[in-house]
Design a protein around this motif. Sequence first.
Motif, PDB file in Angstrom:
ATOM      1  N   HIS A  19       0.825  -1.207   0.000  1.00 55.84           N
ATOM      2  CA  HIS A  19       0.000   0.000   0.000  1.00 55.84           C
ATOM      3  C   HIS A  19       0.864   1.263   0.000  1.00 55.84           C
ATOM      4  O   HIS A  19       0.637   2.184  -0.804  1.00 55.84           O
ATOM      5  CB  HIS A  19      -0.905  -0.021   1.229  1.00 55.84           C
ATOM      6  N   LEU A  20       1.859   1.314   0.869  1.00 50.55           N
ATOM      7  CA  LEU A  20       2.689   2.513   0.965  1.00 50.55           C
ATOM      8  C   LEU A  20       3.596   2.653  -0.260  1.00 50.55           C
ATOM      9  O   LEU A  20       3.900   3.774  -0.687  1.00 50.55           O
ATOM     10  CB  LEU A  20       3.521   2.469   2.242  1.00 50.55           C
ATOM     11  N   THR A  21       4.024   1.532  -0.832  1.00 51.78           N
ATOM     12  CA  THR A  21       4.798   1.584  -2.066  1.00 51.78           C
ATOM     13  C   THR A  21       3.955   2.172  -3.192  1.00 51.78           C
ATOM     14  O   THR A  21       4.424   3.020  -3.969  1.00 51.78           O
ATOM     15  CB  THR A  21       5.306   0.187  -2.451  1.00 51.78           C
ATOM     16  N   LEU A 201      -9.845  -4.040   6.260  1.00 52.60           N
ATOM     17  CA  LEU A 201      -8.432  -3.946   5.908  1.00 52.60           C
ATOM     18  C   LEU A 201      -8.154  -2.637   5.176  1.00 52.60           C
ATOM     19  O   LEU A 201      -7.142  -1.971   5.428  1.00 52.60           O
ATOM     20  CB  LEU A 201      -8.025  -5.141   5.035  1.00 52.60           C
ATOM     21  N   HIS A 202      -9.049  -2.252   4.281  1.00 51.99           N
ATOM     22  CA  HIS A 202      -8.889  -0.990   3.545  1.00 51.99           C
ATOM     23  C   HIS A 202      -8.760   0.188   4.512  1.00 51.99           C
ATOM     24  O   HIS A 202      -7.851   1.019   4.390  1.00 51.99           O
ATOM     25  CB  HIS A 202     -10.084  -0.780   2.612  1.00 51.99           C
ATOM     26  N   ALA A 207      -5.833   4.361   7.384  1.00 47.17           N
ATOM     27  CA  ALA A 207      -5.642   5.011   8.684  1.00 47.17           C
ATOM     28  C   ALA A 207      -4.164   5.145   9.002  1.00 47.17           C
ATOM     29  O   ALA A 207      -3.714   6.172   9.543  1.00 47.17           O
ATOM     30  CB  ALA A 207      -6.358   4.234   9.780  1.00 47.17           C
ATOM     31  N   VAL A 208      -3.373   4.129   8.667  1.00 50.31           N
ATOM     32  CA  VAL A 208      -1.928   4.214   8.881  1.00 50.31           C
ATOM     33  C   VAL A 208      -1.339   5.341   8.032  1.00 50.31           C
ATOM     34  O   VAL A 208      -0.520   6.138   8.508  1.00 50.31           O
ATOM     35  CB  VAL A 208      -1.249   2.865   8.578  1.00 50.31           C
ATOM     36  N   SER A 209      -1.746   5.426   6.762  1.00 49.40           N
ATOM     37  CA  SER A 209      -1.286   6.525   5.906  1.00 49.40           C
ATOM     38  C   SER A 209      -1.661   7.878   6.503  1.00 49.40           C
ATOM     39  O   SER A 209      -0.867   8.826   6.516  1.00 49.40           O
ATOM     40  CB  SER A 209      -1.902   6.400   4.509  1.00 49.40           C
ATOM     41  N   PHE A 282     -10.856  11.561  10.006  1.00 46.76           N
ATOM     42  CA  PHE A 282     -10.598  10.416   9.128  1.00 46.76           C
ATOM     43  C   PHE A 282     -11.926   9.888   8.587  1.00 46.76           C
ATOM     44  O   PHE A 282     -12.886   9.708   9.329  1.00 46.76           O
ATOM     45  CB  PHE A 282      -9.878   9.301   9.886  1.00 46.76           C
ATOM     46  N   GLU A 283     -11.965   9.639   7.293  1.00 43.81           N
ATOM     47  CA  GLU A 283     -13.187   9.172   6.647  1.00 43.81           C
ATOM     48  C   GLU A 283     -13.121   7.665   6.431  1.00 43.81           C
ATOM     49  O   GLU A 283     -12.336   7.171   5.619  1.00 43.81           O
ATOM     50  CB  GLU A 283     -13.393   9.887   5.315  1.00 43.81           C
TER      51      GLU A 283
END
Length: 300
Positions: A19-21, A201-202, A207-209, A282-283
């Motif tokens: 995801h972060l990549t 999971l999405h 949320a981490v981002s 956060f949405e």
Amino acid sequence: MRILIAGSSGFLGSRLVAHLTDEGHEMLRLVRREPRGPGEVRWNPSAGELDRAVLAGVDAVVNLAGAGVGDRRWTDAYKSLIRSSRVDTTSTLSRAVAALPAADRPGVLLNASAVGWYGDTGDERVEEDAPAGEGYLADVCRVWEAATGPAENAGVRVVRLRTGYPLHRDGGFIKPQLLPFKAGIGGRFGSGRQWVPWISLHDWLWAVSFLLDRDDLAGPVNLVGPAPVTNAEFTDVFAGQLHRPAILPIPAFGLRIVLGEFATEALSSARVLPGVLSGAGFEFRHRTLPEAMRAAFPEP
């Protein structure tokens, strides 16, 4: 960002790296084996060994390392591993970050924790300001979070990710229950009245981002959906997603026979709410369990 991550081979870690990549970040992975490429760095958290030079030029550190809580029956040895695999990794990273010159320190440490912090809260709604509860997992979470202290005391923004039950068919809370439910022999745990703090999971990934980018957010953050459900409600939605009946409840004594001491945690209730995420705007894409459950079973 250039992001150093521990625990990248697990269910959440591997998906977070992807995801972060995709978001354009450069990922550097900590591994315990011999590195297999330029994006990997070896460390030995059991011995507290990490070359601090690895952290030079890193913008953020994400630590998701830890042995699976429900992967094996709890023996004294495995309980010790659950604790040490979390505390040793966190302590090693936190101390390494704190030992760097101030100008070289990463801006943020996102460190895994869990809603187990709260213990069994019954029907009470709890947010991040609730104290630690009682029980083995609450005790683990207490020392786990405390191990981030050196980084925090050094002025690094520390976020403690109190994750609930991420939902996806390939791991997390769903995978161990998939076969019995598909076979039509799944059911609620015990009375089914205990609360389940789930998150898609999405939404966990985004949320981490969100937390990586928000310099104003620090401390504990509940990574859970906005609408927790009881175990009985979860069972009904899960079975409905699979088009199977769920008419065979698993009595508490049966869980204790199968799971041993872990059954106490499996039967505990945690009505945890995402106070910090909601307050920060956060949405959530999946605000209800049926939405999250559909997302957990993507079309091939």
